[in-house]
Motif scaffolding. Structure first.
Motif, PDB file in Angstrom:
ATOM      1  N   THR A  85       0.839  -1.275   0.012  1.00 15.58           N
ATOM      2  CA  THR A  85      -0.092   0.088  -0.082  1.00 15.58           C
ATOM      3  C   THR A  85       0.823   1.165   0.055  1.00 15.58           C
ATOM      4  O   THR A  85       2.103   1.150   0.436  1.00 15.58           O
ATOM      5  CB  THR A  85      -0.915  -0.051   1.362  1.00 15.58           C
ATOM      6  N   HIS A  86       0.454   2.267  -0.586  1.00 14.71           N
ATOM      7  CA  HIS A  86       0.891   3.511  -0.539  1.00 14.71           C
ATOM      8  C   HIS A  86      -0.081   4.782  -0.570  1.00 14.71           C
ATOM      9  O   HIS A  86      -0.962   4.475  -1.269  1.00 14.71           O
ATOM     10  CB  HIS A  86       2.177   3.775  -1.621  1.00 14.71           C
ATOM     11  N   TYR A  90       3.657   7.719   2.873  1.00 15.92           N
ATOM     12  CA  TYR A  90       3.748   6.601   3.776  1.00 15.92           C
ATOM     13  C   TYR A  90       3.694   5.235   2.620  1.00 15.92           C
ATOM     14  O   TYR A  90       2.904   5.416   1.580  1.00 15.92           O
ATOM     15  CB  TYR A  90       2.568   6.381   4.488  1.00 15.92           C
ATOM     16  N   ARG A  91       4.448   4.198   2.833  1.00 19.48           N
ATOM     17  CA  ARG A  91       4.380   3.130   1.869  1.00 19.48           C
ATOM     18  C   ARG A  91       4.697   2.072   3.006  1.00 19.48           C
ATOM     19  O   ARG A  91       5.506   2.028   3.858  1.00 19.48           O
ATOM     20  CB  ARG A  91       5.722   3.085   0.978  1.00 19.48           C
ATOM     21  N   ALA A  92       4.162   0.872   2.609  1.00 21.90           N
ATOM     22  CA  ALA A  92       4.261  -0.462   3.449  1.00 21.90           C
ATOM     23  C   ALA A  92       4.082  -1.724   2.434  1.00 21.90           C
ATOM     24  O   ALA A  92       3.198  -1.748   1.430  1.00 21.90           O
ATOM     25  CB  ALA A  92       3.286  -0.302   4.771  1.00 21.90           C
ATOM     26  N   ALA A  93       4.760  -2.964   3.101  1.00 15.44           N
ATOM     27  CA  ALA A  93       4.679  -3.972   2.322  1.00 15.44           C
ATOM     28  C   ALA A  93       4.591  -4.954   3.432  1.00 15.44           C
ATOM     29  O   ALA A  93       5.034  -4.894   4.426  1.00 15.44           O
ATOM     30  CB  ALA A  93       5.940  -4.366   1.515  1.00 15.44           C
ATOM     31  N   ALA A  94       3.596  -5.637   3.409  1.00 12.23           N
ATOM     32  CA  ALA A  94       3.492  -7.054   4.464  1.00 12.23           C
ATOM     33  C   ALA A  94       3.521  -8.446   3.835  1.00 12.23           C
ATOM     34  O   ALA A  94       2.809  -8.531   2.832  1.00 12.23           O
ATOM     35  CB  ALA A  94       2.241  -6.972   5.140  1.00 12.23           C
ATOM     36  N   LEU A  95       4.453  -9.114   4.071  1.00 15.81           N
ATOM     37  CA  LEU A  95       4.775 -10.329   3.273  1.00 15.81           C
ATOM     38  C   LEU A  95       4.613 -11.640   4.388  1.00 15.81           C
ATOM     39  O   LEU A  95       5.047 -11.297   5.599  1.00 15.81           O
ATOM     40  CB  LEU A  95       5.982 -10.747   2.638  1.00 15.81           C
ATOM     41  N   ASP A 107      -4.169  -1.682   3.943  1.00 19.49           N
ATOM     42  CA  ASP A 107      -4.246  -0.539   3.080  1.00 19.49           C
ATOM     43  C   ASP A 107      -3.999   0.617   4.142  1.00 19.49           C
ATOM     44  O   ASP A 107      -4.357   0.480   5.167  1.00 19.49           O
ATOM     45  CB  ASP A 107      -5.844  -0.523   2.499  1.00 19.49           C
ATOM     46  N   ALA A 108      -3.454   1.597   3.493  1.00 18.60           N
ATOM     47  CA  ALA A 108      -3.203   2.948   4.459  1.00 18.60           C
ATOM     48  C   ALA A 108      -3.802   4.284   3.323  1.00 18.60           C
ATOM     49  O   ALA A 108      -3.931   4.083   2.137  1.00 18.60           O
ATOM     50  CB  ALA A 108      -1.767   3.235   4.534  1.00 18.60           C
TER      51      ALA A 108
END
Length: 226
Positions: A85-86, A90-95, A107-108
């Motif tokens: 999500t970005h 802000y940006r993020a990855a979940a693995l 989601d953000a």
């Protein structure tokens, strides 16, 4: 923030706008995807993939390109699944290893009201009634934006399991606050179309969590194996 919403088996890497991840190198295949993109799109694309590759390394996988599918969903290396999500700043990855979960979605969004008129495109009548009650009790939360974010997380978890589109009107979201605070809680997404088959079992709903902090609203959900 998002890692607080997910089980320990999920690795989350986040970055803020202006971090060095915004300028990380892309793989040649990824470079081709954004060759004609404007600078903002390119930086978001680059930074969120830098987050994902750091998460890969934490899970013991070599960094690899992450290319979008025809519908834009990321294609993950074999043995992994994830969500990215970005938004502004802000940006993020979940693995996670594919053996640990069947799917997940994150989601953000900026913590502000949706644009005028957007809520009717996003929310079912019953959802709008629920939002009005929540807003009357806790006006400091932008519940319309929270609903939108929850539906985005639902879609991101749904698509890898089905390969199909899911419209805003095809899932009913019931938002709840945790006791004693307006800043985090849970949600339940009732699927109004036949749900995905996971291990031979038909999924009828998803369960997720949300948090509001630092000018953002973030949502996340996981789909366990049967």
């Amino acid at each position: 923030m998002i890692e607080e919403l997910l089980p320990d088996s999920v690795v989350v890497v986040e970055s803020r706008g202006g971090d060095e991840a915004d300028y990380a190198a892309l793989h040649p295949e990824e470079e081709a995807v954004v060759a004609q993109a404007v600078d903002k799109r390119r930086r978001e694309f680059t930074a969120v993939r830098a987050c994902a590759r750091r998460a890969m390394e934490k899970l013991g996988f070599p960094p690899q390109p992450i290319l979008p599918s025809e519908r834009g969903a990321p294609r993950w290396p074999e043995g992994l699944l994830g969500s990215m999500t970005h938004c502004d700043g802000y940006r993020a990855a979940a693995l996670v290893r594919a053996t640990d979960l069947a799917s997940l979605g994150i989601d953000a969004e900026p913590h502000g009201s949706l644009p005028d008129g957007a809520l009717h495109s996003v929310a079912l009548p019953a959802e709008r009634e629920r939002l009005a009650l929540l807003a009357a009790g806790q006006p400091g939360v932008h519940w319309d934006r929270l609903l939108f974010s929850a539906k985005e997380s639902v879609y991101k978890a749904w698509f890898p399991l089905t390969g199909k589109w899911l419209g805003f009107e095809e899932a009913y979201i019931d938002l709840h606050q945790d006791s004693g605070t307006a800043q985090h809680g849970r949600f339940r997404a009732e699927l109004l179309v036949p749900g995905p088959l996971v291990g031979g079992r038909r999924i009828k709903h998803f369960e997720g969590r949300w948090i509001v902090r630092e000018g953002l609203v973030t949502t996340a959900l996981t789909v366990p194996h049967p």
